[in-house]
Design an enzyme around this catalytic site. Structure first.
Site, mmCIF file in Angstrom:
data_model
loop_
_atom_site.group_PDB
_atom_site.id
_atom_site.type_symbol
_atom_site.label_atom_id
_atom_site.label_comp_id
_atom_site.label_asym_id
_atom_site.label_seq_id
_atom_site.Cartn_x
_atom_site.Cartn_y
_atom_site.Cartn_z
ATOM 1 N N GLU A 137 0.829 -1.228 0.000
ATOM 2 C CA GLU A 137 0.000 0.000 0.000
ATOM 3 C C GLU A 137 0.852 1.260 0.000
ATOM 4 O O GLU A 137 0.480 2.271 0.600
ATOM 5 C CB GLU A 137 -0.938 0.033 1.210
HETATM 6 C C1 LIG Z 1 2.768 -9.851 0.450
HETATM 7 C C2 LIG Z 1 2.532 -8.743 -0.524
HETATM 8 C C3 LIG Z 1 1.240 -8.431 -0.908
HETATM 9 C C4 LIG Z 1 1.000 -7.423 -1.847
HETATM 10 N N1 LIG Z 1 -0.283 -7.174 -2.286
HETATM 11 C C5 LIG Z 1 -0.451 -6.363 -3.370
HETATM 12 C C6 LIG Z 1 -1.735 -6.264 -4.004
HETATM 13 O O1 LIG Z 1 -2.723 -6.839 -3.560
HETATM 14 N N2 LIG Z 1 -1.841 -5.509 -5.129
HETATM 15 C C7 LIG Z 1 -0.775 -4.843 -5.658
HETATM 16 O O2 LIG Z 1 -0.930 -4.193 -6.682
HETATM 17 N N3 LIG Z 1 0.455 -4.904 -5.064
HETATM 18 C C8 LIG Z 1 0.628 -5.643 -3.950
HETATM 19 N N4 LIG Z 1 1.866 -5.738 -3.357
HETATM 20 C C9 LIG Z 1 2.962 -4.952 -3.905
HETATM 21 C C10 LIG Z 1 3.391 -3.810 -2.986
HETATM 22 O O3 LIG Z 1 2.407 -2.811 -2.974
HETATM 23 C C11 LIG Z 1 4.772 -3.325 -3.491
HETATM 24 O O4 LIG Z 1 5.700 -4.319 -3.103
HETATM 25 C C12 LIG Z 1 5.148 -1.976 -2.930
HETATM 26 O O5 LIG Z 1 4.330 -0.991 -3.492
HETATM 27 C C13 LIG Z 1 6.611 -1.629 -3.224
HETATM 28 O O6 LIG Z 1 6.938 -1.862 -4.560
HETATM 29 P P1 LIG Z 1 8.224 -2.740 -4.912
HETATM 30 O O7 LIG Z 1 8.149 -3.992 -4.122
HETATM 31 O O8 LIG Z 1 8.329 -2.857 -6.377
HETATM 32 O O9 LIG Z 1 9.444 -1.908 -4.352
HETATM 33 P P2 LIG Z 1 10.175 -0.714 -5.116
HETATM 34 O O10 LIG Z 1 9.191 0.239 -5.655
HETATM 35 O O11 LIG Z 1 11.180 -1.274 -6.054
HETATM 36 O O12 LIG Z 1 10.936 -0.011 -3.913
HETATM 37 C C14 LIG Z 1 12.138 -0.534 -3.345
HETATM 38 C C15 LIG Z 1 12.614 0.420 -2.231
HETATM 39 O O13 LIG Z 1 12.903 1.714 -2.802
HETATM 40 C C16 LIG Z 1 12.146 2.713 -2.149
HETATM 41 N N5 LIG Z 1 11.717 3.700 -3.138
HETATM 42 C C17 LIG Z 1 11.141 3.466 -4.350
HETATM 43 N N6 LIG Z 1 10.862 4.623 -4.965
HETATM 44 C C18 LIG Z 1 11.226 5.595 -4.137
HETATM 45 C C19 LIG Z 1 11.180 7.013 -4.208
HETATM 46 N N7 LIG Z 1 10.645 7.653 -5.246
HETATM 47 N N8 LIG Z 1 11.660 7.719 -3.161
HETATM 48 C C20 LIG Z 1 12.185 7.085 -2.082
HETATM 49 N N9 LIG Z 1 12.241 5.759 -1.968
HETATM 50 C C21 LIG Z 1 11.783 5.018 -2.973
HETATM 51 C C22 LIG Z 1 10.960 1.991 -1.539
HETATM 52 O O14 LIG Z 1 10.434 2.703 -0.431
HETATM 53 C C23 LIG Z 1 11.565 0.651 -1.167
HETATM 54 O O15 LIG Z 1 12.180 0.734 0.084
HETATM 55 C C24 LIG Z 1 2.105 -6.699 -2.380
HETATM 56 C C25 LIG Z 1 3.410 -6.989 -1.958
HETATM 57 C C26 LIG Z 1 3.628 -8.010 -1.057
HETATM 58 C C27 LIG Z 1 5.055 -8.333 -0.667
#
Ligand SMILES: Cc1cc2nc3c(=O)[nH]c(=O)nc-3n(C[C@H](O)[C@H](O)[C@H](O)COP(=O)(O)OP(=O)(O)OC[C@H]3O[C@@H](n4cnc5c(N)ncnc54)[C@H](O)[C@@H]3O)c2cc1C
Length: 596
Positions: free
Chosen positions: A443
């Site tokens: 989220e």
């Molecule tokens: C168990 C689980 C359930 C989930 N359920 C859903 C779901 O139902 N529907 C759905 O669509 N998604 C879902 N997700 C996805 C989840 O919302 C994403 O994992 C989350 O939004 C982060 O994206 P990412 O994992 O690609 O990390 P990334 O976006 O790659 O981020 C990696 C790190 O970089 C940081 N970062 C990235 N961009 C910036 C920035 N601009 N400024 C500062 N820091 C930054 C982040 O804070 C993080 O620490 C789920 C994930 C998990 C693990």
């Protein structure tokens, strides 16, 4: 094995004494007739359902996890989940706070919120199935066409069908502007969608007859970035002429993730292979529409963490009363036993009180936001609706990030109370720590929430929403500033209010010169504002408790002691956080990338 007792007394205190919901509901036409007894009865029944039906499946669901069958692309939830969901539907729980026009009971979100706290304490993984459905309901209710509402809402309201939100793709999580999934318009007004989504919670399971996926994708003429994203409704089974699940739509689960916690909830990889969908809201404005669901989900994630904090606290207290180790520093307290129960030790109490204060502060805060949502929806005065909407906008990133960070701390402290036994699976505490961790990530990570608060909600708004909330604090400080008994709460509350104002201005000035300053300050900044909000609620709760401390009801004594602990031991964290936020971004950016 852990146990769980719904915290009905504290919920009633928050709703009736702190927020005085009966007076608030009286101003909202759909809820004007709702009385205290009905509110308490719903809480009691909800608590019974959570504790008796859902809670017993928490540990077993974690051990067993979900099962994926690659041949049929099907997912089976852990034993008992489907039956519990059937009971949930049969009892009418999904419809509690839904619109009566679509079969809902039309009760306030404030009540639904309290119910969800208890469900989450009982079993976060199970609760995510109905929780996401409620988000899908809210999104379609706000942005669907009449036809879409008529078709989908009654099924989501009854719980017959469940919902998901499909945003994330392998290359795109935080930055949804990178999204690639394609939607190709068809002559009949539908679209065919192709692409792959990952990490979709409750993306496939055996609990409901159909799954309504809300999917973000790009239309062919879409501008690049976030301004070219549209939202589509994509059912697993295409509804037939009678609205019953018909032909299988090619939106398939291709795998489920093996993960740290919430094992009972299926986290799915989803393939869309020319799946049929329909536009929801305006083309290219899908993120706006999805924000309804995302905001509901952000409050929902805060509630997940509140639920975990409460249940972890309850169990740690029971253990600390029971486990005997060492003697009290001031002499034996349980002379009939070979050692004293560990609850006599000051540091064990610090751990317990940390979890307790985070639970009680979080409950007051979440209930307040839910009440603001009810006012935003139903207050007859437009100015009040706008004021509530502004507060919800300001406070949503705080509820998401502050509560989830606090739950991680609280669950870890509760585990620590158990010593080595906390680390052992059979006691159930390590599950709470594992489950709590995801809430800081999905989220929108807590970093992204912090950037939203500082960048968008405070600086881009020239601090107007923050000042409006600050004015409430000032009014409380002025009203009780001369009450000596309140000084221990009012002085630090006034102080943190001033400091937040100054800190916001200072970062705003620095950000004019260098936008990275916002990124460097945002995370400690959110925690400082979160503490200001908790201090405000704890001061109000302390006032009620002071007035009633001689009533003979020990509840108020405990409330006062918790408030004192909060002000003495948790709020001071802000001194360090303010120094961090003020330290500037150079200490983060100075090191060249190659030197990491
Ligand atoms: C168990 C689980 C359930 C989930 N359920 C859903 C779901 O139902 N529907 C759905 O669509 N998604 C879902 N997700 C996805 C989840 O919302 C994403 O994992 C989350 O939004 C982060 O994206 P990412 O994992 O690609 O990390 P990334 O976006 O790659 O981020 C990696 C790190 O970089 C940081 N970062 C990235 N961009 C910036 C920035 N601009 N400024 C500062 N820091 C930054 C982040 O804070 C993080 O620490 C789920 C994930 C998990 C693990």
């Amino acid at each position: 094995m852990p146990s769980y007792t719904p915290p009905l007394r504290d919920m009633q205190f928050v709703l009736h004494e702190l927020l005085q919901v009966d007076k608030e509901f009286a101003q909202l036409p759909p809820h004007a007739e709702l009385d205290t007894d009905t509110v308490n009865q719903v809480l009691e029944e909800g608590g019974k359902f959570a504790a008796e039906v859902v809670f017993p499946l928490n540990h077993s669901g974690d051990r067993e996890g979900c099962h994926f069958d690659a041949a049929t692309h099907s997912v089976t939830a852990p034993v008992g989940f489907k039956e519990a969901y059937r009971q949930y539907v049969d009892a009418g729980w999904p419809s509690l706070a839904c619109d009566p026009d679509f079969g809902g009971q039309g009760l306030p979100l404030t009540l639904n919120n309290a119910f969800y706290e208890m469900l989450n304490s009982s079993n976060q993984a199970w609760t995510m199935y109905p929780g996401l459905s409620h988000g899908a309901y809210e999104c379609l209710h706000a942005h669907g066409t009449q036809q879409q509402k008529d078709l989908y809402l009654p099924k989501l309201v009854s719980g017959e069908w469940t919902g998901t939100m499909c945003l994330t793709e392998p290359h795109c999580g935080t930055d949804l502007g990178l999204l690639k999934t394609k939607a190709t318009p068809q002559a009949d007004g539908s679209v065919l969608i192709s692409g792959s989504k990952i990490f979709i919670s409750a993306g496939e399971h055996d609990l409901s007859a159909n799954i309504v996926h809300l999917v973000l994708a790009r239309l062919p003429d879409a501008p690049p970035g976030t301004k070219g994203i549209s939202l589509f409704v994509v059912p697993k089974f295409l509804p037939d002429a009678q609205g019953a699940p018909g032909e299988r739509n090619p939106i398939f689960c291709s795998a489920i993730e093996h993960k740290m916690g919430i094992h009972g909830n299926a986290t799915c990889q989803i393939i869309l292979d020319n799946a049929t969908g329909w536009l929801v809201g305006e083309a290219h404005r899908g993120l706006n529409a999805m924000f309804v669901m995302m905001n509901a989900a952000r409050l929902g994630v805060g509630m997940q963490s509140l639920g975990l904090t409460e249940v972890a606290y309850q169990n740690a207290v029971a253990y600390a009363r029971d486990r005997v180790q060492g003697r009290s520093l001031t002499g034996p307290k349980a002379e009939d036993q070979p050692a004293d129960p560990i609850i006599v030790h000051p540091d064990v109490r610090r751990m317990l009180l940390t979890a307790r204060a985070f639970a009680e502060g979080g409950r007051a805060f979440c209930s307040y936001i839910a009440l603001q949502l009810d006012r935003e929806l139903h207050h007859p005065d437009e100015a009040v609706r706008k004021q509530s909407a502004d507060e919800v906008a300001l406070l949503t990133p705080i509820v998401k990030a502050f509560l989830t960070d606090n739950a991680w701390i609280a669950c870890s402290e509760a585990l620590q109370v158990y010593g080595g036994h906390g680390y052992i699976a059979e006691w159930g505490m390590e599950q709470y720590v594992r489950d709590a961790r995801i809430n800081m990530i999905y989220e929108g990570t807590n970093t992204i929430q912090s950037l939203d608060l500082l960048g968008r909600k405070v600086l881009m708004d020239n601090g107007a929403k923050l000042r409006a909330f600050g004015d409430k604090i000032k009014a409380f400080v002025e009203a009780h500033g001369t009450d000596e008994k309140m000084a221990e709460f009012i002085t630090p509350l006034g102080d943190i209010g001033d400091k937040v104002g100054k800190l916001s201005m200072e970062i705003g000035m620095k950000a004019f010169m260098n936008r990275d300053e916002v990124g460097g300050a945002a995370v400690p900044y959110l925690r400082v504002v979160g503490h200001m909000v908790y201090a405000y609620f704890f001061a109000q709760m302390a006032k009620i408790a002071l007035d009633k401390q001689n009533s003979g009801d020990d509840f108020y004594k405990a409330k006062l002691a918790t408030a004192r602990f909060y002000f003495a031991r948790l709020l001071p964290e802000t001194a360090m956080l303010i120094r961090q936020a003020r330290s500037g971004v150079s200490n983060l950016m100075e090191m060249e990338e190659s030197l990491f």
